[in-house]
Write a protein that holds these residues in place. Structure first.
Motif, PDB file in Angstrom:
ATOM      1  N   GLY A   1      62.747 -27.715 -36.922  1.00 38.00           N
ATOM      2  CA  GLY A   1      63.596 -26.797 -37.672  1.00 38.00           C
ATOM      3  C   GLY A   1      64.008 -25.586 -36.861  1.00 38.00           C
ATOM      4  O   GLY A   1      64.017 -25.609 -35.640  1.00 38.00           O
ATOM      5  N   TYR A   2      64.321 -24.537 -37.569  1.00 36.69           N
ATOM      6  CA  TYR A   2      64.876 -23.326 -36.968  1.00 36.69           C
ATOM      7  C   TYR A   2      63.791 -22.402 -36.448  1.00 36.69           C
ATOM      8  O   TYR A   2      62.672 -22.389 -36.946  1.00 36.69           O
ATOM      9  CB  TYR A   2      65.706 -22.567 -38.009  1.00 36.69           C
ATOM     10  CG  TYR A   2      66.865 -23.374 -38.526  1.00 36.69           C
ATOM     11  CD1 TYR A   2      68.083 -23.350 -37.871  1.00 36.69           C
ATOM     12  CD2 TYR A   2      66.736 -24.167 -39.655  1.00 36.69           C
ATOM     13  CE1 TYR A   2      69.156 -24.099 -38.332  1.00 36.69           C
ATOM     14  CE2 TYR A   2      67.806 -24.918 -40.122  1.00 36.69           C
ATOM     15  CZ  TYR A   2      68.999 -24.881 -39.451  1.00 36.69           C
ATOM     16  OH  TYR A   2      70.053 -25.624 -39.906  1.00 36.69           O
TER      17      TYR A   2
ATOM     18  N   PRO B   1      68.565 -25.621 -31.600  1.00 36.94           N
ATOM     19  CA  PRO B   1      69.282 -26.248 -30.488  1.00 36.94           C
ATOM     20  C   PRO B   1      70.729 -26.545 -30.877  1.00 36.94           C
ATOM     21  O   PRO B   1      71.032 -26.767 -32.048  1.00 36.94           O
ATOM     22  CB  PRO B   1      68.520 -27.555 -30.248  1.00 36.94           C
ATOM     23  CG  PRO B   1      67.217 -27.399 -30.940  1.00 36.94           C
ATOM     24  CD  PRO B   1      67.441 -26.432 -32.058  1.00 36.94           C
ATOM     25  N   PRO B   2      71.625 -26.578 -29.886  1.00 37.93           N
ATOM     26  CA  PRO B   2      73.010 -26.945 -30.178  1.00 37.93           C
ATOM     27  C   PRO B   2      73.107 -28.460 -30.407  1.00 37.93           C
ATOM     28  O   PRO B   2      72.160 -29.201 -30.091  1.00 37.93           O
ATOM     29  CB  PRO B   2      73.762 -26.530 -28.908  1.00 37.93           C
ATOM     30  CG  PRO B   2      72.750 -26.680 -27.825  1.00 37.93           C
ATOM     31  CD  PRO B   2      71.437 -26.285 -28.454  1.00 37.93           C
TER      32      PRO B   2
ATOM     33  N   GLY C   1      73.677 -27.578 -35.153  1.00 36.94           N
ATOM     34  CA  GLY C   1      74.996 -26.996 -34.906  1.00 36.94           C
ATOM     35  C   GLY C   1      75.395 -25.905 -35.874  1.00 36.94           C
ATOM     36  O   GLY C   1      76.554 -25.500 -35.894  1.00 36.94           O
ATOM     37  N   ASP C   2      74.452 -25.408 -36.675  1.00 36.16           N
ATOM     38  CA  ASP C   2      74.789 -24.364 -37.652  1.00 36.16           C
ATOM     39  C   ASP C   2      73.978 -23.088 -37.450  1.00 36.16           C
ATOM     40  O   ASP C   2      73.844 -22.278 -38.352  1.00 36.16           O
ATOM     41  CB  ASP C   2      74.609 -24.884 -39.075  1.00 36.16           C
ATOM     42  CG  ASP C   2      73.161 -25.243 -39.398  1.00 36.16           C
ATOM     43  OD1 ASP C   2      72.306 -25.222 -38.493  1.00 36.16           O
ATOM     44  OD2 ASP C   2      72.891 -25.545 -40.580  1.00 36.16           O
ATOM     45  N   ALA C   3      73.446 -22.904 -36.260  1.00 41.35           N
ATOM     46  CA  ALA C   3      72.676 -21.697 -35.949  1.00 41.35           C
ATOM     47  C   ALA C   3      72.946 -21.322 -34.490  1.00 41.35           C
ATOM     48  O   ALA C   3      73.391 -22.152 -33.695  1.00 41.35           O
ATOM     49  CB  ALA C   3      71.180 -21.940 -36.173  1.00 41.35           C
TER      50      ALA C   3
ATOM     51  N   HIS D   1      74.283 -20.273 -26.729  1.00 39.30           N
ATOM     52  CA  HIS D   1      75.225 -19.324 -27.316  1.00 39.30           C
ATOM     53  C   HIS D   1      74.728 -17.885 -27.172  1.00 39.30           C
ATOM     54  O   HIS D   1      75.516 -16.966 -26.920  1.00 39.30           O
ATOM     55  CB  HIS D   1      75.464 -19.638 -28.801  1.00 39.30           C
ATOM     56  CG  HIS D   1      76.221 -20.899 -29.025  1.00 39.30           C
ATOM     57  ND1 HIS D   1      75.636 -22.014 -29.578  1.00 39.30           N
ATOM     58  CD2 HIS D   1      77.498 -21.231 -28.752  1.00 39.30           C
ATOM     59  CE1 HIS D   1      76.536 -22.971 -29.649  1.00 39.30           C
ATOM     60  NE2 HIS D   1      77.675 -22.531 -29.154  1.00 39.30           N
ATOM     61  N   LEU D   2      73.432 -17.695 -27.349  1.00 39.03           N
ATOM     62  CA  LEU D   2      72.874 -16.346 -27.237  1.00 39.03           C
ATOM     63  C   LEU D   2      73.011 -15.795 -25.818  1.00 39.03           C
ATOM     64  O   LEU D   2      73.260 -14.604 -25.633  1.00 39.03           O
ATOM     65  CB  LEU D   2      71.413 -16.336 -27.681  1.00 39.03           C
ATOM     66  CG  LEU D   2      71.184 -16.552 -29.176  1.00 39.03           C
ATOM     67  CD1 LEU D   2      69.698 -16.785 -29.457  1.00 39.03           C
ATOM     68  CD2 LEU D   2      71.711 -15.385 -29.990  1.00 39.03           C
ATOM     69  N   LEU D   3      72.871 -16.669 -24.815  1.00 40.00           N
ATOM     70  CA  LEU D   3      73.043 -16.213 -23.437  1.00 40.00           C
ATOM     71  C   LEU D   3      74.484 -15.757 -23.209  1.00 40.00           C
ATOM     72  O   LEU D   3      74.730 -14.680 -22.652  1.00 40.00           O
ATOM     73  CB  LEU D   3      72.674 -17.306 -22.431  1.00 40.00           C
ATOM     74  CG  LEU D   3      72.875 -16.901 -20.969  1.00 40.00           C
ATOM     75  CD1 LEU D   3      71.894 -15.813 -20.559  1.00 40.00           C
ATOM     76  CD2 LEU D   3      72.751 -18.101 -20.055  1.00 40.00           C
TER      77      LEU D   3
END
Length: 162
Positions: A18-19, A34-35, A42-44, A49-51
């Motif tokens: 999970g998250y 994870p992407p 794909g919903d977090a 993306h954070l990098l």
């Protein structure tokens, strides 16, 4: 700015699936996963993306400081970042990051000077300077449209109207 060194902390809590929940003090919590490329939902916000977001936001805040010190007025800065993850030397890593800042300035602002400030911001960005991954800048400087200014209360003769 407070004297260096600065120290930062982030807490991550998660179970076996999970998250992940990122938190720190009074900051709003942020969900991460994870992407889709790594079988994530794909919903977090993913680490990838954070990098990219860290590079973008650092660039923005560095640019603001340099623009202020250089007395470069601007109306808007839109930044798009993209990154490539690939195998390099047997390791999966970011092999390149491209920053595409689009700077909007008022008519008559020296575009060459604005480009110099953008380039200087990329060189001085703490996050970019901390990465071994090359960050390439593809800047664009555009003048604001007079119709936009009029729509926000400026008139054609430069007098701001209510």
């Amino acid at each position: 700015m407070t004297p260096l060194p600065h120290r930062y902390r982030v807490r991550l809590v998660s179970g076996p699936s999970g998250y992940g929940q990122l938190s720190e003090g009074a900051l709003p919590a942020l969900q991460s996963a994870p992407p889709p490329q790594y079988d994530g939902p794909g919903d977090a916000w993913s680490p990838e993306h954070l990098l990219l977001a860290a590079v973008e936001t650092c660039f923005l805040f560095t640019f603001r400081a340099i623009a202020r010190a250089s007395r470069l007025d601007f109306e808007r800065l839109d930044i798009e970042a993209s990154g490539t993850v690939d195998r390099d030397g047997g390791v999966t890593r970011f092999t390149g990051i491209v920053l595409r800042p689009r700077l909007t300035v008022a008519p008559g602002v020296d575009r060459r000077r604005a480009l110099q400030v953008l380039e200087n911001a990329e060189k001085r960005c703490l996050i970019s300077a901390s990465l071994s991954t090359p960050v390439r800048l593809e800047p664009e400087v555009q003048e604001s449209d007079l119709r936009e200014l009029v729509g926000r209360g400026a008139s054609r003769n430069g007098i701001v109207e209510p």
